[in-house]
Scaffold this motif. Sequence first.
Motif, PDB file in Angstrom:
ATOM      1  N   LEU A   1      60.942 -16.601  84.959  1.00  0.00           N
ATOM      2  CA  LEU A   1      61.002 -15.360  84.180  1.00  0.00           C
ATOM      3  C   LEU A   1      62.451 -15.025  83.825  1.00  0.00           C
ATOM      4  O   LEU A   1      62.750 -14.606  82.706  1.00  0.00           O
ATOM      5  N   ALA A   2      63.353 -15.246  84.786  1.00  0.00           N
ATOM      6  CA  ALA A   2      64.773 -14.980  84.524  1.00  0.00           C
ATOM      7  C   ALA A   2      65.259 -15.829  83.353  1.00  0.00           C
ATOM      8  O   ALA A   2      65.959 -15.332  82.459  1.00  0.00           O
ATOM      9  N   LEU A   3      64.843 -17.109  83.346  1.00  0.00           N
ATOM     10  CA  LEU A   3      65.274 -17.995  82.262  1.00  0.00           C
ATOM     11  C   LEU A   3      64.676 -17.548  80.922  1.00  0.00           C
ATOM     12  O   LEU A   3      65.358 -17.572  79.894  1.00  0.00           O
ATOM     13  N   SER A   4      63.391 -17.106  80.918  1.00  0.00           N
ATOM     14  CA  SER A   4      62.837 -16.640  79.641  1.00  0.00           C
ATOM     15  C   SER A   4      63.531 -15.371  79.174  1.00  0.00           C
ATOM     16  O   SER A   4      63.730 -15.167  77.972  1.00  0.00           O
ATOM     17  N   LEU A   5      63.896 -14.495  80.119  1.00  0.00           N
ATOM     18  CA  LEU A   5      64.625 -13.281  79.721  1.00  0.00           C
ATOM     19  C   LEU A   5      65.928 -13.650  79.014  1.00  0.00           C
ATOM     20  O   LEU A   5      66.275 -13.072  77.986  1.00  0.00           O
ATOM     21  N   MET A   6      66.646 -14.622  79.581  1.00  0.00           N
ATOM     22  CA  MET A   6      67.911 -15.046  78.978  1.00  0.00           C
ATOM     23  C   MET A   6      67.653 -15.585  77.567  1.00  0.00           C
ATOM     24  O   MET A   6      68.335 -15.214  76.619  1.00  0.00           O
TER      25      MET A   6
ATOM     26  N   ILE B   1      70.951 -14.990  75.383  1.00  0.00           N
ATOM     27  CA  ILE B   1      72.079 -15.121  76.309  1.00  0.00           C
ATOM     28  C   ILE B   1      72.112 -16.573  76.765  1.00  0.00           C
ATOM     29  O   ILE B   1      71.193 -17.029  77.434  1.00  0.00           O
ATOM     30  N   SER B   2      73.155 -17.292  76.360  1.00  0.00           N
ATOM     31  CA  SER B   2      73.156 -18.727  76.653  1.00  0.00           C
ATOM     32  C   SER B   2      73.973 -19.055  77.892  1.00  0.00           C
ATOM     33  O   SER B   2      74.095 -20.211  78.267  1.00  0.00           O
ATOM     34  N   GLU B   3      74.535 -18.050  78.542  1.00  0.00           N
ATOM     35  CA  GLU B   3      75.304 -18.272  79.773  1.00  0.00           C
ATOM     36  C   GLU B   3      74.400 -18.940  80.817  1.00  0.00           C
ATOM     37  O   GLU B   3      73.259 -18.540  80.985  1.00  0.00           O
ATOM     38  N   PRO B   4      74.876 -19.955  81.517  1.00  0.00           N
ATOM     39  CA  PRO B   4      74.006 -20.560  82.534  1.00  0.00           C
ATOM     40  C   PRO B   4      73.774 -19.599  83.689  1.00  0.00           C
ATOM     41  O   PRO B   4      74.628 -18.765  83.996  1.00  0.00           O
ATOM     42  N   LEU B   5      72.618 -19.724  84.309  1.00  0.00           N
ATOM     43  CA  LEU B   5      72.306 -18.889  85.463  1.00  0.00           C
ATOM     44  C   LEU B   5      72.540 -19.689  86.732  1.00  0.00           C
ATOM     45  O   LEU B   5      72.503 -20.910  86.717  1.00  0.00           O
ATOM     46  N   PRO B   6      72.779 -19.010  87.841  1.00  0.00           N
ATOM     47  CA  PRO B   6      72.934 -19.737  89.109  1.00  0.00           C
ATOM     48  C   PRO B   6      71.596 -20.278  89.576  1.00  0.00           C
ATOM     49  O   PRO B   6      70.560 -20.002  88.963  1.00  0.00           O
ATOM     50  N   ALA B   7      71.605 -21.022  90.667  1.00  0.00           N
ATOM     51  CA  ALA B   7      70.356 -21.496  91.259  1.00  0.00           C
ATOM     52  C   ALA B   7      69.519 -20.281  91.665  1.00  0.00           C
ATOM     53  O   ALA B   7      70.074 -19.260  92.074  1.00  0.00           O
ATOM     54  N   SER B   8      68.209 -20.394  91.550  1.00  0.00           N
ATOM     55  CA  SER B   8      67.291 -19.296  91.871  1.00  0.00           C
ATOM     56  C   SER B   8      67.776 -17.962  91.302  1.00  0.00           C
ATOM     57  O   SER B   8      68.120 -17.059  92.038  1.00  0.00           O
ATOM     58  N   PRO B   9      67.794 -17.838  89.966  1.00  0.00           N
ATOM     59  CA  PRO B   9      68.403 -16.641  89.365  1.00  0.00           C
ATOM     60  C   PRO B   9      67.553 -15.384  89.472  1.00  0.00           C
ATOM     61  O   PRO B   9      68.068 -14.299  89.228  1.00  0.00           O
ATOM     62  N   GLY B  10      66.281 -15.519  89.834  1.00  0.00           N
ATOM     63  CA  GLY B  10      65.438 -14.326  89.871  1.00  0.00           C
ATOM     64  C   GLY B  10      64.743 -14.139  91.198  1.00  0.00           C
ATOM     65  O   GLY B  10      64.472 -15.105  91.909  1.00  0.00           O
ATOM     66  N   ARG B  11      64.498 -12.873  91.541  1.00  0.00           N
ATOM     67  CA  ARG B  11      63.730 -12.574  92.746  1.00  0.00           C
ATOM     68  C   ARG B  11      62.931 -11.290  92.473  1.00  0.00           C
ATOM     69  O   ARG B  11      63.488 -10.302  91.994  1.00  0.00           O
ATOM     70  N   TRP B  12      61.637 -11.337  92.744  1.00  0.00           N
ATOM     71  CA  TRP B  12      60.832 -10.121  92.597  1.00  0.00           C
ATOM     72  C   TRP B  12      61.197  -9.129  93.683  1.00  0.00           C
ATOM     73  O   TRP B  12      61.310  -9.511  94.845  1.00  0.00           O
ATOM     74  N   LEU B  13      61.338  -7.864  93.318  1.00  0.00           N
ATOM     75  CA  LEU B  13      61.622  -6.840  94.327  1.00  0.00           C
ATOM     76  C   LEU B  13      60.305  -6.230  94.803  1.00  0.00           C
ATOM     77  O   LEU B  13      60.108  -5.026  94.771  1.00  0.00           O
ATOM     78  N   ALA B  14      59.396  -7.082  95.196  1.00  0.00           N
ATOM     79  CA  ALA B  14      58.112  -6.620  95.706  1.00  0.00           C
ATOM     80  C   ALA B  14      57.560  -7.725  96.589  1.00  0.00           C
ATOM     81  O   ALA B  14      57.913  -8.891  96.424  1.00  0.00           O
TER      82      ALA B  14
END
Length: 302
Positions: free
Chosen positions: A115-120, A125-138
């Motif tokens: 989901l984080a990658l689709s948001l980018m 936003i073409s900046e690379p994301l770090p490893a495991s860029p997303g986490r659900w807060l639930a």
Amino acid sequence: MRSRTKVPLSAAFKPLSPIAPEAQASGLAVVEHINRLLAPLHFQLKGCAWSPFGNFIATPHDSEDVPKLPEALPRILQDMYKVPFSHLTFDSTSFVVVYNLPLGPADNWTDPSTLALSLMAQNNISEPLPASPGRWLANPDRYKGTSASLRLSLSPQAKVTILKSGSLFYEGRPHPVCAFTAAKTKPNQCRRCWRLGHSEAWCRRTNPVCGSCSQDHPSHHHNSVAPNAPHLCVLCKDAHPSWTRWCVNRHIQLAAQPPLPKKRPTAPAALKKKAVPGGVVGATISGTVSVTDPAGDVTTIL
Ligand SMILES: [Zn+2]
Ligand SMILES: [Zn+2]
Ligand SMILES: [Zn+2]
């Protein structure tokens, strides 16, 4: 198969002073030049690009070679562009929270990093994301809602730009965004029952709960009473002690209110260029309501 979302595919390098757009070459000649210099290190680039923030993004053929880039590339880039380059790294100061994103099927939430990658992608936003860029807060075991907040890890520049725009678009709808500030808040965690929202002085439990294993003994008795009991978090039932900072922070963040939507969320293109005043009409965003009950249980209503 290696998960594409766990392993970063590229690394970003920030020049000490900005490189003029006309000097930001990234064609085949640049890749070939860099590859000639990388040959002794036994790995090659597949491609390179300049991010909208003026960082150089290098993508090796094999993502296993990404960790080798910070060693080799700054020197090569400095030779090419005559300014020092530093590897852009990610840390907890670069977290933002995106509110009210759809979780997907109840028994199989959308992978937060995907989901984080689709948001980018959807926000250009073409900046690379770090490893495991997303986490659900639930917590999937306990949370019954259909949408939740996502914690995103970003480069510092991407964070600044996203916070300035106030929202990220997902499937055409703006979602409010704010900095992940939980780490700055001192948690009010009870050291008797390990719930949040009250201190030991106000704890209504007669018997203390162990912060290591959640069993009915004081935490400081754990090593003598149940030395082999596995870690069990009171807050999320995962296998870590109840005082684990990121888990505590996550629960504090769950209790926090999302920011008020900006009057005029700007279109994704605004992340690249200055927003045109009066360009986009704002959409109504329903807020999240979180309640912390006296027992410290946080309920988020989305
Ligand atoms: Zn308590
Ligand atoms: Zn214990
Ligand atoms: Zn936990």
